[in-house]
Design a protein around this motif. Structure first.
Motif, mmCIF file in Angstrom:
data_model
loop_
_atom_site.group_PDB
_atom_site.id
_atom_site.type_symbol
_atom_site.label_atom_id
_atom_site.label_comp_id
_atom_site.label_asym_id
_atom_site.label_seq_id
_atom_site.Cartn_x
_atom_site.Cartn_y
_atom_site.Cartn_z
ATOM 1 N N ALA A 168 0.817 -1.223 0.000
ATOM 2 C CA ALA A 168 0.000 0.000 0.000
ATOM 3 C C ALA A 168 0.850 1.272 0.000
ATOM 4 N N GLU A 185 -4.645 -3.493 -8.567
ATOM 5 C CA GLU A 185 -5.750 -4.131 -7.845
ATOM 6 C C GLU A 185 -5.141 -4.945 -6.705
ATOM 7 N N ASP A 186 -5.978 -5.335 -5.740
ATOM 8 C CA ASP A 186 -5.501 -6.227 -4.690
ATOM 9 C C ASP A 186 -4.979 -7.517 -5.332
ATOM 10 N N SER A 223 -3.887 -11.475 -4.654
ATOM 11 C CA SER A 223 -3.932 -12.628 -3.756
ATOM 12 C C SER A 223 -3.137 -13.772 -4.381
ATOM 13 N N THR A 276 2.256 -10.757 -2.423
ATOM 14 C CA THR A 276 0.870 -10.322 -2.518
ATOM 15 C C THR A 276 0.712 -8.973 -1.816
ATOM 16 N N PRO A 294 -2.318 -5.307 -1.142
ATOM 17 C CA PRO A 294 -3.435 -4.499 -1.637
ATOM 18 C C PRO A 294 -3.026 -3.621 -2.809
ATOM 19 N N ALA A 295 -4.015 -3.073 -3.491
ATOM 20 C CA ALA A 295 -3.760 -2.131 -4.584
ATOM 21 C C ALA A 295 -2.875 -0.995 -4.078
ATOM 22 N N SER A 325 0.372 -1.414 -3.756
ATOM 23 C CA SER A 325 1.605 -2.014 -3.251
ATOM 24 C C SER A 325 2.685 -1.975 -4.321
#
Length: 294
Positions: free
Chosen positions: A32, A152-153, A155, A203, A205-206, A208
């Motif tokens: 982030a 985008e996030d 995962s 991985t 969140p958007a 990062s």
């Protein structure tokens, strides 16, 4: 500058331990990093890039498509030359916290190399096999690095970037098969001892950011989720790292000094790097090159 000289300069963004982590482990991840406003601006650039693929006007290798792509239902693997395609993109590459971090890692004299968007489209976005970036663009030294910025996030199910910590300190491997054909990927026989069992998936969140060393062994799995995994990929080089080969994406900003001054010399590092094919006649993407040899 050698790393010791880089460390002699006070960082403007990174903590000393973050800079040390990059050189010790070969990568750095900051979750982030970018705020929602900046992420929204980058998403807008991405959307304009997708829309422009319906009526391409740039270089032949600007767009790389997934199977099944159509203007009505786009499925892109990569858009290159985004800095020429969109002036807002160039402003971000030249004058943002990302360039500041690059200067903290590579030294105060910094060049822009390229920017593109990798999409990892939902429901089948392409795998990227294990490889090392330095083999695609050998320079007089290894101080080049790629920054990935999540739009985008991300995962585990979306095929995130995976890195093998510390692998940048090991050998630089062949990216040709046993018959001498370029594959853009390490040989299976070399991966047996490359430490893939220690790989870490990055991985977050958007907004990062991850950055990896040019000799880092890295790759990513196919995206089989129902969400895309678009990332901005920006490459910077130390200004004293001079390329040996033609650049795949020679945008109008290629080689622009974005921090510091011209060093007036090339710094050479002892290494043995297999030379890639001659990209001056054209280049598509790592996806296409790896796919050709499956």
């Amino acid at each position: 500058m050698v790393p010791e000289q880089v460390f002699a300069n006070t960082p403007t963004v990174l903590r000393p331990d973050q800079r040390a982590h990059f050189y010790d482990e070969g990568y750095l991840a900051i979750p982030a990093l970018l705020d929602k406003k900046t992420v929204g601006e980058l998403r807008a650039i991405m959307q304009r890039s997708i829309e422009s693929s319906a009526d391409p006007k740039g270089p032949d290798n600007q767009f790389d498509f997934e199977a099944g792509h159509s203007p009505e239902s786009p499925k892109l693997r990569r858009v290159a030359y985004v800095d020429d395609l969109d002036s807002e993109c160039w402003r971000f590459c030249a004058d943002s916290i990302i360039a500041d971090i690059a200067a903290d890692l590579l030294g105060p004299n910094l060049r822009f190399r390229e920017v593109f968007i990798n999409f990892k489209w939902a429901g089948g976005g392409a795998e990227v096999k294990w490889h090392q970036d330095i083999v695609f663009y050998p320079h007089t030294n290894t101080r080049t690095c790629q920054f990935l910025i999540a739009l985008e996030d991300i995962s585990l199910e979306q095929g995130p970037l995976q890195v093998i910590p510390g692998s940048h300190k090991g050998p630089i491997f062949e990216h040709y098969d046993e018959q001498g054909n370029w594959t853009g990927a390490m040989r299976d026989s070399d991966m047996i001892t490359a430490g893939a069992e220690n790989a870490i998936a990055l991985t977050g969140p958007a907004g990062s950011m991850t950055v990896h060393h040019s000799c880092m062994i890295h790759g990513s799995d196919q995206n089989l989720s129902d969400k895309g995994r678009p990332v901005f990929v920006i490459t910077y080089t130390a200004a004293d790292a001079i390329p040996y080969t033609a650049v795949p994406y020679p945008s109008s900003h290629y080689g622009t000094l974005v921090r510091g001054v011209e060093p007036g010399y090339a710094q050479h590092e002892a290494m043995c790097v297999p030379m890639p094919p001659d990209w001056s006649g054209g280049y598509t993407s790592i996806f296409a090159h790896q796919e050709e040899r499956e």
